[in-house]
Design a protein around this motif. Structure first.
Motif, PDB file in Angstrom:
ATOM      1  N   TRP A 120       0.659  -1.122   0.072  1.00 35.19           N
ATOM      2  CA  TRP A 120       0.184  -0.149   0.073  1.00 35.19           C
ATOM      3  C   TRP A 120       0.862   1.267   0.050  1.00 35.19           C
ATOM      4  O   TRP A 120       2.003   1.096   0.510  1.00 35.19           O
ATOM      5  CB  TRP A 120      -0.649   0.036   1.358  1.00 35.19           C
ATOM      6  N   SER A 121       0.836   1.820  -0.319  1.00 31.48           N
ATOM      7  CA  SER A 121       0.970   3.571  -1.026  1.00 31.48           C
ATOM      8  C   SER A 121       0.135   4.525  -1.296  1.00 31.48           C
ATOM      9  O   SER A 121      -0.492   4.482  -1.328  1.00 31.48           O
ATOM     10  CB  SER A 121       1.666   3.861  -1.815  1.00 31.48           C
ATOM     11  N   GLU A 122       0.232   5.939  -0.084  1.00 30.16           N
ATOM     12  CA  GLU A 122      -0.357   6.784  -0.278  1.00 30.16           C
ATOM     13  C   GLU A 122      -0.421   7.532  -1.463  1.00 30.16           C
ATOM     14  O   GLU A 122       0.569   8.307  -2.010  1.00 30.16           O
ATOM     15  CB  GLU A 122      -0.319   8.100   1.685  1.00 30.16           C
ATOM     16  N   ASP A 123      -1.361   8.270  -1.818  1.00 27.99           N
ATOM     17  CA  ASP A 123      -1.711   8.492  -3.219  1.00 27.99           C
ATOM     18  C   ASP A 123      -2.611  10.132  -3.060  1.00 27.99           C
ATOM     19  O   ASP A 123      -3.643   9.657  -2.751  1.00 27.99           O
ATOM     20  CB  ASP A 123      -2.921   7.519  -4.133  1.00 27.99           C
ATOM     21  N   ASN A 124      -1.792  11.019  -3.008  1.00 28.23           N
ATOM     22  CA  ASN A 124      -2.484  12.109  -2.538  1.00 28.23           C
ATOM     23  C   ASN A 124      -3.650  12.532  -3.876  1.00 28.23           C
ATOM     24  O   ASN A 124      -4.301  13.187  -3.098  1.00 28.23           O
ATOM     25  CB  ASN A 124      -1.925  13.884  -2.366  1.00 28.23           C
TER      26      ASN A 124
ATOM     27  N   LYS B  84      -6.521   7.003   6.993  1.00 23.44           N
ATOM     28  CA  LYS B  84      -5.759   6.882   6.082  1.00 23.44           C
ATOM     29  C   LYS B  84      -5.947   6.137   5.070  1.00 23.44           C
ATOM     30  O   LYS B  84      -6.382   5.717   4.842  1.00 23.44           O
ATOM     31  CB  LYS B  84      -4.943   5.993   7.153  1.00 23.44           C
ATOM     32  N   TYR B  85      -5.722   7.425   3.484  1.00 20.75           N
ATOM     33  CA  TYR B  85      -5.771   7.078   2.038  1.00 20.75           C
ATOM     34  C   TYR B  85      -5.192   6.153   1.396  1.00 20.75           C
ATOM     35  O   TYR B  85      -4.143   6.960   2.005  1.00 20.75           O
ATOM     36  CB  TYR B  85      -6.853   7.616   1.422  1.00 20.75           C
ATOM     37  N   GLU B  86      -5.430   4.455   1.262  1.00 23.83           N
ATOM     38  CA  GLU B  86      -3.936   4.104   0.432  1.00 23.83           C
ATOM     39  C   GLU B  86      -4.711   3.256  -0.867  1.00 23.83           C
ATOM     40  O   GLU B  86      -5.313   2.911  -0.996  1.00 23.83           O
ATOM     41  CB  GLU B  86      -3.435   3.182   1.719  1.00 23.83           C
ATOM     42  N   THR B  87      -3.415   3.309  -1.763  1.00 26.38           N
ATOM     43  CA  THR B  87      -4.044   2.298  -2.868  1.00 26.38           C
ATOM     44  C   THR B  87      -2.717   2.099  -3.330  1.00 26.38           C
ATOM     45  O   THR B  87      -1.557   2.174  -3.013  1.00 26.38           O
ATOM     46  CB  THR B  87      -3.910   3.782  -4.101  1.00 26.38           C
TER      47      THR B  87
END
Length: 305
Positions: free
Chosen positions: A259-263, A298-301
């Motif tokens: 998972w990684s953050e996608d602003n 926390k929003y992650e993609t």
């Protein structure tokens, strides 16, 4: 040195020893009998004690259960009576509200109907010739052809033929308009079918990769601290087999996902959420709380497939 020889009779001693041995045997038999009697008495006593203990424990448990049952039954009866009373009160309130609503609606309906009729009369009185022309004469002029074509021809032969030609031309025009409407409808339906055929895949067995966006929500719903995972699918009809397949695939590979953050995606989602929140009819405090919770999440993609 003198030698003395004595003869001692041991018969009385042997006789007494025989008596002692017989007494010992009798005593042994008595002791064995007494031991057997004591063991049997102890067994009966232990059985009696166990039976009494079991009976007393059973009576105690049964008494406690009966007391709890009676207490809970009384509580249930009290709650049932309270709910029945509240039900009757709510039904009475609902009936009263229905009567009040009916009375108020009739009153205001009558009031507004009266206001409408008075206003209509006053507006018509402002320019009565123009209103009469607009409401009466225009209608007659617009429907003049229809009124004339519906007249039964009872005049001369020339008038009958002309009237029949007018009726035929009017009918042909209406049929032509109907045909044009059907043609436009069929053309639009064909165009829609072509667009849908280009957008949708009718054959489910076509090989290839099909992608569908899903949202994986992880939350802690209670104080135990255990996290729960929920999968949200797009709105619309979807086959249950496809949902089950996607769910199994996600749950099997949930811990292997990176998972990684996608602003950028989070900003787009926040923009849509803000639009929905602003269009909602909820109080301002609820909207502020919802926006605060959304910003703190926390929003992650997921990376890759």
């Amino acid at each position: 040195m003198a030698t003395l020889n004595y003869q001692i009779d041991t018969q009385p001693l042997a006789t007494e020893m025989d008596n002692v041995s017989r007494s010992v045997n009798n005593t042994k038999d008595a002791v064995l009998s007494m031991q057997e009697a004591v063991v049997a008495a102890e067994e009966r006593a232990s059985d009696l004690v166990c039976d009494n203990i079991n009976r007393g424990f059973y009576s105690l448990i049964r008494s406690q259960i009966s007391q709890k049952l009676a207490k809970h039954k009384s509580d249930v009866d009290a709650k049932t009576m309270l709910l029945s009373h509240q039900k009757r009160a709510m039904i009475s309130i609902r009936n009263q509200m229905e009567r009040d609503y009916t009375m108020i609606s009739k009153r205001y309906t009558k009031l507004f109907n009266g206001l409408n009729s008075n206003l209509k009369t006053r507006v018509f009185e402002l320019d009565k010739p123009l209103i009469d022309f607009a409401y009466h004469e225009i209608g007659k002029i617009s429907n003049r052809t229809k009124y004339l074509t519906a007249t039964i021809p009872i005049t001369q032969l020339e008038s009958i033929s002309e009237s029949q030609k007018i009726i035929s031309s009017n009918l042909k025009k209406q049929v032509a308009n109907a045909i044009y409407s059907i043609k436009d409808y069929i053309r639009e339906m064909n165009a829609q079918d072509k667009i849908i055929s280009l957008k949708l895949v009718n054959d489910k067995n076509i090989p290839g990769n099909n992608y569908m966006p899903v949202a994986i929500l992880e939350s802690v719903p209670d104080r135990t601290g255990r996290a729960t995972t929920e999968i949200v699918y797009p709105v619309g009809e979807m086959d249950s087999e496809i949902k089950n397949s996607i769910s199994d695939k996600i749950y099997n590979n949930l811990f292997q996902m990176e998972w990684s953050e996608d602003n950028l995606a989070f900003a787009e989602v926040m923009s849509e959420f803000s639009k929905l929140l602003s269009a909602s009819q909820k109080p301002d405090k609820v909207k502020e709380t919802a926006m605060t919770l959304f910003r703190n999440c926390k929003y992650e993609t997921a990376k890759g497939e």
